[in-house]
Design an enzyme around this catalytic site. Structure first.
Site, PDB file in Angstrom:
ATOM      1  N   ARG A   1      -2.343  24.281  32.974  1.00 25.21           N
ATOM      2  CA  ARG A   1      -3.433  23.777  31.903  1.00 25.21           C
ATOM      3  C   ARG A   1      -2.926  23.872  30.463  1.00 25.21           C
ATOM      4  NH1 ARG A   1      -6.802  28.842  33.717  1.00 25.21           N
ATOM      5  NH2 ARG A   1      -4.532  29.571  33.649  1.00 25.21           N
TER       6      ARG A   1
ATOM      7  N   ARG B   1       0.742  30.210  -3.412  1.00 30.35           N
ATOM      8  CA  ARG B   1      -0.375  30.981  -3.646  1.00 30.35           C
ATOM      9  C   ARG B   1       0.238  32.524  -3.479  1.00 30.35           C
ATOM     10  NH1 ARG B   1      -5.918  29.096  -1.788  1.00 30.35           N
ATOM     11  NH2 ARG B   1      -5.550  27.234  -1.149  1.00 30.35           N
TER      12      ARG B   1
ATOM     13  N   HIS C   1      -0.393  38.591  -4.385  1.00 30.27           N
ATOM     14  CA  HIS C   1      -1.480  39.096  -4.236  1.00 30.27           C
ATOM     15  C   HIS C   1      -1.596  40.479  -3.493  1.00 30.27           C
ATOM     16  CE1 HIS C   1      -3.291  34.676  -4.412  1.00 30.27           C
ATOM     17  NE2 HIS C   1      -2.952  35.231  -5.890  1.00 30.27           N
TER      18      HIS C   1
ATOM     19  N   LYS D   1      -2.156  43.119   6.335  1.00 30.52           N
ATOM     20  CA  LYS D   1      -2.214  41.794   6.839  1.00 30.52           C
ATOM     21  C   LYS D   1      -1.399  41.167   8.070  1.00 30.52           C
ATOM     22  CE  LYS D   1      -3.420  40.451   2.131  1.00 30.52           C
ATOM     23  NZ  LYS D   1      -2.751  39.887   0.760  1.00 30.52           N
TER      24      LYS D   1
ATOM     25  N   TYR E   1      -5.264  34.786   8.469  1.00 33.06           N
ATOM     26  CA  TYR E   1      -5.024  36.097   8.062  1.00 33.06           C
ATOM     27  C   TYR E   1      -5.958  36.924   8.760  1.00 33.06           C
ATOM     28  CZ  TYR E   1      -2.185  34.448   4.025  1.00 33.06           C
ATOM     29  OH  TYR E   1      -1.175  33.732   3.127  1.00 33.06           O
TER      30      TYR E   1
ATOM     31  N   ASP F   1      -3.245  32.236 -10.654  1.00 30.13           N
ATOM     32  CA  ASP F   1      -1.927  32.853 -10.059  1.00 30.13           C
ATOM     33  C   ASP F   1      -0.804  32.444 -11.430  1.00 30.13           C
ATOM     34  OD1 ASP F   1      -2.984  33.570  -7.809  1.00 30.13           O
ATOM     35  OD2 ASP F   1      -2.099  32.078  -6.559  1.00 30.13           O
TER      36      ASP F   1
END
Length: 181
Positions: free
Chosen positions: A23, A59, A62, A72, A132, A168
């Site tokens: 499968r 990005r 942060h 994370k 995330y 940013d």
């Protein structure tokens, strides 16, 4: 799951193990017990998706400030990205060091980054999507960052930056950011 600790203590590249049959395949991407057996005691409370149209998009970097630091678990689910992590834990042996890994949707790997790191990425293909899992809820008033091209960090991004947000671009330098905390 196979856990490989990277150059910054507590950061892991996790290879998922496929169980294949006619499968297709099945792979476990999160198991609290297995993570705890590997020294990771995070519980996730929020999931996020980042979709990016253009190769070269950056990005970050942060992070959330205390008391809302977040761990994370990141996986590329479409395309390819270079994920960068910066250790901002003041008592860490790798304080202010950075590392990076390429995440590809066609490989079953995830990146685990604990609390106390700034995180960012650059897309290496158009239409790249990242998934995330977060250990904290998003708190905009605790959301901070470091400029992507900080002179002290000297991050080696793999390709030319093509897209970045105004937010940013206005992030502080590493020195300004760590002196705020």
């Amino acid at each position: 799951m196979i856990f490989n600790e990277l150059e910054c203590k507590g950061v892991y590249l996790i290879k998922l193990e496929k169980h294949e049959d006619n499968r297709g395949f099945f792979a476990r991407s999160w198991d609290k017990t297995i993570f705890e057996e590997n020294g990771i005691k995070s519980s996730f409370v929020q999931n996020n998706i980042s979709f990016n149209n253009t190769k070269g998009t950056i990005r970050g970097l942060h992070y959330q400030a205390s008391p809302y630091e977040e761990a994370k678990l990141v996986r590329c689910i479409r395309g390819k990205a270079y994920e960068v992590f910066v250790d901002i834990r003041k008592n860490s042996k790798t304080y202010l060091k950075w590392g990076g890994v390429e995440l590809r949707s066609n490989e079953l790997t995830s990146l685990y980054v604990p609390e106390g790191f700034a995180l960012g990425f650059q897309t290496l293909e158009d239409n790249t999507e990242l998934f995330y899992q977060m250990s904290q809820f998003y708190k905009p008033e605790y959301s901070l960052g470091i400029i992507w091209n900080d002179e002290k960090l000297k991050i080696t991004w793999p390709t030319k930056m093509t897209v970045i947000s105004e937010k940013d671009l206005s992030l502080p330098s590493l020195n300004q950011a760590i002196n705020k905390n």
